[in-house]
Design a protein around this motif. Sequence first.
Motif: not given
Lengths: 160, 160
Positions: A6-7, A15, A17, A19, A23, A33, A37, B57, B61, B68-69, B72, B75-78, B154-157
């Motif tokens: 991953r990047t 995380n 799941r 992505w 959303v 996002r 960044l 958002s 989710i 999600p906790s 989580e 982190e995901f939504l920054r 965006a750093g997505a997988p």
Amino acid sequence: MSMASRTNSGTPASNDRLWDSVVGNDLSFRLARANALSLAGVHAALAEYDLRVRSYSVLAIAAEGSRPSQRELSEFLRLDPSQIVALVDDLESRGLVRREPDPQDRRANVLVATDGGRELFRAARAASRRAEQEFLAPLGALGAPLDAALRMLAGAPDAD
Amino acid sequence: MSMASRTNSGTPASNDRLWDSVVGNDLSFRLARANALSLAGVHAALAEYDLRVRSYSVLAIAAEGSRPSQRELSEFLRLDPSQIVALVDDLESRGLVRREPDPQDRRANVLVATDGGRELFRAARAASRRAEQEFLAPLGALGAPLDAALRMLAGAPDAD
DNA sequence: TATTGTTATACTCTATAACTATA
DNA sequence: TATAGTTATAGAGTATAACAATA
């Protein structure tokens, strides 16, 4: 599938799941996002010069000798005129820009950078560009189409 | 909001000289401007449902059953954990989501949407997508590379 | 009457620190 | 000792209205 490299360094794998959701697959979300960044990098680079992205933008336009009125800055930067006042107040108090009366319209100010302002701008521009290029580095050949797409979405005039 | 003139025929021509500057040619600036315009459209679409981009958002989710906790989501939504608290408080007070205790970790909450929450989400998603597609319409074939580029930034997988 | 810059105000967003209960 | 959630607070960003000087 998404177990591949991953990047996203440092983020827990759980995380993935998130992505894989509406959303995460939303272009607006990715745009936001990516922007967050990008801003973080540029902001960190400009902090050394006591500039924020917005004050840097104002200083940059003044330093290039465009002689913008505050109204023009307001429209171009999508900021309220009252916000421009605060930004210019700050830059002027630091001796980086001057308000000059517009001889053609005595209501309007025209923004001019001082020698110190131009010098600070050159240093800040270099730092900002380094941060931007670091952020964009992983893009490779995707950089050009991204630039074209963002030019359209941002409402820039047509390229030559 | 409607100042994103495509061919720039409505805006005063004087702004063209501001676009032709370091700032106007800065990809970070265009990214920020495109994001602001995108957000404005989605925000207007979601306002009808008393949702903001952030609460949408979180609701989305939860409504998809990701359980999600709050950590989580943070982190995901920054967003800071404390901001998640406020968002969830609001959604829960409106009967759209519930906090459920995580049986595996009694410190953690797991977020679940109510029937009403899922229903509101479906309507809001449709409106949000309409706004997004309207915003992206002028892109044409540039949509795909933009999506790929933003996914990386965006750093997505990695995509499947 | 309309526009430029300005002041004032309020609301949202963002960032941080400290506290609690669990692990 | 570390982590999940919470509370509190302050600063930055955003939006709006009203005003004086000028067009």
